[in-house]
Design a protein around this motif. Structure first.
Motif, short mmCIF file in Angstrom:
data_model
loop_
_atom_site.label_atom_id
_atom_site.label_comp_id
_atom_site.label_asym_id
_atom_site.label_seq_id
_atom_site.Cartn_x
_atom_site.Cartn_y
_atom_site.Cartn_z
N UNK A 85 0.82 -1.21 0.00
CA UNK A 85 0.00 0.00 0.00
C UNK A 85 0.86 1.26 0.00
N UNK A 86 0.23 2.36 -0.38
CA UNK A 86 0.91 3.66 -0.42
C UNK A 86 1.42 4.06 0.96
N UNK A 87 0.73 3.61 2.01
CA UNK A 87 1.08 4.03 3.36
C UNK A 87 2.17 3.17 4.01
N UNK A 88 2.36 1.94 3.55
CA UNK A 88 3.27 1.01 4.23
C UNK A 88 4.48 0.61 3.40
N UNK A 89 4.34 0.51 2.10
CA UNK A 89 5.46 0.14 1.24
C UNK A 89 6.67 1.05 1.40
N UNK A 90 6.49 2.37 1.59
CA UNK A 90 7.65 3.26 1.73
C UNK A 90 8.56 2.96 2.92
N UNK A 91 8.05 2.27 3.96
CA UNK A 91 8.86 2.04 5.14
C UNK A 91 10.03 1.10 4.90
N UNK A 92 10.07 0.42 3.75
CA UNK A 92 11.21 -0.45 3.47
C UNK A 92 12.04 0.09 2.30
N UNK A 93 11.93 1.42 2.07
CA UNK A 93 12.78 2.06 1.06
C UNK A 93 12.73 1.37 -0.30
N UNK A 94 11.60 1.30 -0.95
CA UNK A 94 11.54 0.54 -2.20
C UNK A 94 12.50 1.03 -3.27
N UNK A 95 12.67 2.36 -3.39
CA UNK A 95 13.55 2.86 -4.44
C UNK A 95 15.00 2.42 -4.25
N UNK A 96 15.41 2.25 -3.00
CA UNK A 96 16.78 1.87 -2.72
C UNK A 96 16.96 0.36 -2.50
N UNK A 97 15.95 -0.28 -1.95
CA UNK A 97 16.11 -1.67 -1.49
C UNK A 97 15.53 -2.75 -2.40
N UNK A 98 14.54 -2.40 -3.21
CA UNK A 98 13.78 -3.44 -3.91
C UNK A 98 14.05 -3.48 -5.41
N UNK A 99 13.87 -4.66 -5.97
CA UNK A 99 13.95 -4.81 -7.42
C UNK A 99 12.67 -4.30 -8.05
N UNK A 100 12.77 -3.43 -9.06
CA UNK A 100 11.55 -3.02 -9.78
C UNK A 100 11.01 -4.21 -10.57
N UNK A 101 9.70 -4.35 -10.60
CA UNK A 101 9.08 -5.51 -11.22
C UNK A 101 8.22 -5.15 -12.43
#
Length: 439
Positions: A107-123
């Motif tokens: 969700x928009x409110x919870x996904x940011x807490x794990x730093x998606x831009x820095x930590x996650x693979x774009x899918x």
């Protein structure tokens, strides 16, 4: 939904790196170039992946893991993170620990807490993305980039009702409410004509109390939520104050809840509805999950029903949770990163029909039918999903702990206006810690 956000504020402010809680709507940091296609069943002998789950979802991926390991030779090790999951995961990430895969609320409110831009693979561009339903396609996306695979349908919020209580009250399907006011009127009919409480409210567990308020906010348009996320609107808006006031005065104070609503529990709500001690329970799909763990489809169909409702329509609401999304991390090991993408492709392409059949859950892909044998309540939710409104967790950049402030209200510690102010204060505090523009 049960997470204490103040703890996450501290994590964002101190424990993570300087960019850890950066603006969730800002780009940068992620290489969004399309990755090479993967073969879902390609051999991966010797490859070991780690997957983090919450304690209550450690067995959720078991079927697909077993099938993937058999097909590819890879090994997927699940690790249950202690509760509170949403609090402990960012703490572990801040310490430098990182899995290959992880359940996380998309969700928009919870996904940011794990730093998606820095930590996650774009899918983006993965073959399964276009197979998702329209609502599911909106989840797991930040600033136009997909960071989460959607493996289960978001929870649906609506009214579970006891058919015997409705019959005793003379309520037919033609009277199912088309607004929140009509829902309250239905409650009065139950109260006046039966021995059952109209609603069961779980003040002891707190978190289910938010739903009565949430249903009343569905007429707020996209622009209001966009302005809220830019600090141009606030939770102190009269609409929000009125929703809290209505819950207090027209439901609780009006005697539409069971007598022990201040100490009621989530599990107690299921028992009360099943036994006909309450006519209705407004809750999400996890309510149904506990019923399915105890009763057969035939028993549920005989005893219970479900209908959707919003503030001024008969539409339902959807609520993302951590079982809906799976993210893949940037580990620096290209072989493992590709294996993680392969696992997701296997899950949502090769194995998906077998997975939902084993789990007995609705499909997130219109092209793959939901398994047979689902309760009618589940079928009703599937039907209502395409037109459902998102709960505020899906619309706001921060999901405040509204239930904690509502709990203070039912014990006389806060007025509805003070509840709204507390929600706004927490929202602004977390948004500022995230570095959101306007805060």
């Amino acid at each position: 939904m049960k997470t204490t956000l103040q703890a996450l504020v501290l994590i964002c402010a101190a424990a993570l790196t300087a960019t850890a809680c950066s603006d969730p709507t800002a780009g940068g940091g992620a290489d969004t170039a399309p990755a090479a296609k993967v073969d879902p069943t390609a051999k991966l002998d010797g490859v070991k992946l780690t997957m983090w789950t919450a304690q209550n979802t450690v067995n959720a991926p078991r079927q697909v893991i077993d099938a993937f390991e058999k097909a590819t030779g890879a090994e997927v090790d699940t690790q249950a993170i202690p509760d509170l999951y949403e609090q402990n995961v960012p703490t572990k990430l801040a310490s430098g620990d990182k899995p290959d895969l992880m359940f996380w609320q998309p969700s928009l409110s919870t996904l940011p807490f794990i730093q998606p831009q820095q930590n996650l693979l774009p899918l983006d561009g993965e073959p399964w993305t276009e197979k998702l339903g329209d609502t599911e396609k909106t989840l797991g996306v930040i600033d136009g980039t997909r960071y989460a695979a959607i493996v289960t349908s978001p929870a649906m919020l609506g009214v579970y009702y006891n058919k015997d209580v409705f019959r005793k009250a003379g309520i037919t399907e033609a009277e199912f409410p088309k607004s929140y006011d009509e829902l309250l009127a239905l409650g009065h009919k139950i109260k006046d004509t039966t021995d059952a409480a109209a609603f069961y409210e779980a003040g002891g567990d707190k978190w289910p109390m938010q739903w009565q308020m949430q249903v009343q906010l569905t007429d707020l348009d996209k622009q209001w939520w966009a302005d809220l996320n830019k600090n141009k609107e606030a939770w102190t808006d009269p609409v929000v104050v009125e929703a809290v006031t209505t819950y207090k005065e027209k439901l609780l104070d009006a005697g539409l809840a069971q007598k022990n609503y201040r100490t009621g529990t989530f599990t107690g709500s299921a028992d009360a509805l099943w036994n006909g001690e309450a006519g209705m329970v407004l809750n999400v799909t996890s309510f149904q999950s506990q019923l399915q763990a105890k009763y057969s489809t035939e028993e549920i169909n005989k005893k219970l029903g479900w209908f959707p409702v919003s503030n001024s329509t008969a539409d339902g609401m959807y609520s993302p949770d951590q079982t809906n999304g799976v993210v893949a991390f940037r580990t620096g090991d290209e072989k493992r990163q590709n294996a993680a993408r392969q696992f997701l492709a296997f899950w949502l392409d090769t194995d998906y029909e077998a997975y939902i059949k084993a789990m007995k859950i609705p499909s997130v892909q219109p092209g793959v039918p939901s398994p047979e044998g689902l309760p009618d309540t589940s079928k009703a939710q599937i039907k209502a999903l395409p037109t459902a409104n998102g709960v505020f967790q899906a619309k706001a950049i921060v999901a405040p702990d509204t239930h904690l402030y509502l709990a203070e209200m039912i014990y006389g510690k806060k007025t509805p206006k003070q509840v709204a102010q507390a929600i706004q204060d927490q929202f602004a505090q977390v948004a500022k810690a995230q570095g959101a523009p306007g805060f």
